[in-house]
Design a protein around this motif. Structure first.
Motif, short mmCIF file in Angstrom:
data_model
loop_
_atom_site.label_atom_id
_atom_site.label_comp_id
_atom_site.label_asym_id
_atom_site.label_seq_id
_atom_site.Cartn_x
_atom_site.Cartn_y
_atom_site.Cartn_z
N ARG A 49 0.62 -1.51 -0.08
CA ARG A 49 -0.23 -0.57 -0.26
C ARG A 49 0.81 1.05 0.28
O ARG A 49 1.91 0.81 -0.24
N ALA A 50 0.65 1.88 -0.40
CA ALA A 50 0.89 3.87 -0.47
C ALA A 50 0.28 4.74 0.14
O ALA A 50 -0.66 5.12 0.12
N GLU A 51 0.84 5.55 0.83
CA GLU A 51 0.65 6.82 1.30
C GLU A 51 1.37 8.32 0.83
O GLU A 51 2.90 7.54 1.09
N PRO A 52 0.98 9.22 0.99
CA PRO A 52 2.70 10.12 0.91
C PRO A 52 3.31 10.10 1.81
O PRO A 52 3.04 9.83 3.17
N HIS A 53 4.55 10.84 1.52
CA HIS A 53 5.87 10.94 1.79
C HIS A 53 4.80 11.75 3.85
O HIS A 53 5.13 13.29 3.29
N PRO A 54 5.78 11.49 4.57
CA PRO A 54 6.15 12.15 6.26
C PRO A 54 6.17 13.98 5.51
O PRO A 54 5.55 14.89 5.83
N THR A 55 7.56 13.58 4.98
CA THR A 55 8.19 15.64 4.83
C THR A 55 8.33 15.49 3.45
O THR A 55 8.80 16.48 2.75
N ASP A 56 7.98 15.16 2.20
CA ASP A 56 8.13 15.27 0.75
C ASP A 56 6.73 14.84 0.00
O ASP A 56 6.52 13.74 0.34
N GLY A 57 5.94 15.60 0.17
CA GLY A 57 3.98 14.95 -0.40
C GLY A 57 4.15 14.78 -2.12
O GLY A 57 3.45 14.48 -2.38
N ARG A 58 5.57 14.79 -2.99
CA ARG A 58 5.74 14.92 -4.32
C ARG A 58 6.48 12.66 -4.29
O ARG A 58 5.71 12.38 -4.90
N LYS A 59 6.18 12.30 -2.84
CA LYS A 59 6.60 11.16 -2.73
C LYS A 59 6.13 10.41 -2.31
O LYS A 59 4.78 11.08 -1.37
N LEU A 60 5.44 8.52 -2.41
CA LEU A 60 4.41 7.69 -2.14
C LEU A 60 5.57 6.72 -1.35
O LEU A 60 6.76 6.66 -1.91
N LEU A 61 5.48 6.57 0.45
CA LEU A 61 5.94 6.01 1.22
C LEU A 61 5.42 4.41 0.43
O LEU A 61 3.62 4.51 1.07
N LEU A 62 5.40 3.22 0.46
CA LEU A 62 5.68 2.33 0.00
C LEU A 62 5.09 1.12 1.50
O LEU A 62 6.42 1.20 2.33
N HIS A 63 4.20 0.86 1.79
CA HIS A 63 4.24 -0.48 2.49
C HIS A 63 4.15 -2.07 2.20
O HIS A 63 2.70 -1.75 1.81
N VAL A 64 4.64 -2.66 2.73
CA VAL A 64 3.75 -4.01 2.70
C VAL A 64 2.59 -4.28 3.46
O VAL A 64 2.72 -3.92 4.38
N THR A 65 1.83 -4.87 2.87
CA THR A 65 0.63 -5.58 3.52
C THR A 65 0.94 -7.08 3.86
O THR A 65 2.22 -7.18 3.74
N GLU A 66 0.08 -7.39 4.73
CA GLU A 66 -0.32 -8.41 5.38
C GLU A 66 0.06 -9.50 4.00
O GLU A 66 1.21 -10.36 4.28
#
Length: 126
Positions: free
Chosen positions: A60-77
């Protein structure tokens, strides 16, 4: 890429997709640029793999906390399952290789052939 580039019979993932899941599972959330740097492959190749794992619900992706142009990727279960199965298969294969050997005694080439054949059979399903 051919079928030989698939990780294993039980996952059905391309190597790049599996590598991304493994990196995210081991190292935590990262951007696509972080994954490009860690893997040493092109941005396009990594972005294509990220698109696949995102679409499959493995990441899943969410906005990067310090750079809104980037997405932070998280592995799901669901995304944790393929790397866990792969690690489990590796541990299983290592245990099978060690079975029958005594500590401090190197296996002779003649003893290695059956072990390698069992490993090949395990990973290819043959």
């Amino acid at each position: 890429m051919g079928d030989q580039d698939r990780v294993s019979p039980f996952d059905g993932l391309w190597l790049g997709e599996a590598a991304i899941l493994g990196h995210l599972d081991r190292s935590g959330p990262q951007t696509t640029a972080d994954l490009v740097q860690r893997r040493g492959v092109s941005h396009r190749s990594t972005a294509n793999s990220v698109t696949v794992v995102l679409g499959g619900g493995l990441v899943r992706a969410e906005p990067h906390p310090t750079d809104g142009r980037k997405l932070l990727l998280h592995v799901t279960e669901d995304g944790r399952a393929p790397p866990a199965r792969t690690r489990s298969a590796h541990r299983f294969a290592q245990r099978r290789c060690r079975r029958g050997t005594q500590p401090g005694r190197a296996a002779s080439p003649a003893r290695l052939r059956p072990l390698l054949a069992r490993l090949a059979a395990h990973f290819t399903g043959r």
